[in-house]
Design a protein around this motif. Structure first.
Motif, mmCIF file in Angstrom:
data_model
loop_
_atom_site.group_PDB
_atom_site.id
_atom_site.type_symbol
_atom_site.label_atom_id
_atom_site.label_comp_id
_atom_site.label_asym_id
_atom_site.label_seq_id
_atom_site.Cartn_x
_atom_site.Cartn_y
_atom_site.Cartn_z
ATOM 1 N N ARG A 23 30.483 28.524 38.292
ATOM 2 C CA ARG A 23 29.482 28.015 38.773
ATOM 3 C C ARG A 23 29.657 26.488 39.243
ATOM 4 N NH1 ARG A 23 24.163 29.655 37.673
ATOM 5 N NH2 ARG A 23 24.990 30.947 35.770
ATOM 6 N N CYS A 31 28.821 29.380 44.024
ATOM 7 C CA CYS A 31 30.303 29.290 43.357
ATOM 8 C C CYS A 31 30.979 27.921 43.612
ATOM 9 C CB CYS A 31 31.009 30.305 44.210
ATOM 10 S SG CYS A 31 32.818 30.465 43.349
ATOM 11 N N PHE A 40 26.078 32.257 43.011
ATOM 12 C CA PHE A 40 26.827 32.506 41.781
ATOM 13 C C PHE A 40 26.016 33.661 40.994
ATOM 14 C CE2 PHE A 40 27.376 32.352 37.558
ATOM 15 C CZ PHE A 40 28.625 32.063 37.227
ATOM 16 N N PRO A 41 26.581 34.663 40.545
ATOM 17 C CA PRO A 41 27.975 35.083 40.550
ATOM 18 C C PRO A 41 28.301 35.802 41.813
ATOM 19 C CG PRO A 41 26.505 36.615 39.488
ATOM 20 C CD PRO A 41 25.582 35.768 39.946
ATOM 21 N N ARG A 45 33.909 37.159 41.540
ATOM 22 C CA ARG A 45 33.887 37.027 40.139
ATOM 23 C C ARG A 45 33.157 38.312 39.427
ATOM 24 N NH1 ARG A 45 32.749 32.739 36.390
ATOM 25 N NH2 ARG A 45 31.584 33.395 34.602
#
Length: 68
Positions: A23, A31, A40-41, A45
């Motif tokens: 993060r 991201c 994010f995410p 990831r």
């Protein structure tokens, strides 16, 4: 059907991807990697986490995600 454990180098690559795509401290919805345009995410990831879980390894602990 028997499951073959993945190569340790592949597991290390998944761990590295999972931990690198963390993060952004300045914008928690993004991201942290500048070349990753994802929220994010992000997809890399999530994919790394899925592969680690399916392989029976689990996701690595990321202390940056749980500040004290």
């Amino acid at each position: 059907m028997f499951f073959k454990r993945p190569d340790p180098a592949q597991v290390e690559a998944w761990n590295r991807t999972y931990l690198e795509h963390t993060r952004d401290p300045d914008d928690p919805t993004r991201c942290a990697l500048p070349e990753c345009a994802g929220r994010f995410p992000c997809a890399p990831r999530v994919e790394a986490a899925e592969l680690l879980i399916v392989a029976g390894i689990g996701i690595p602990y990321d202390p940056r995600q749980y500040p004290t």
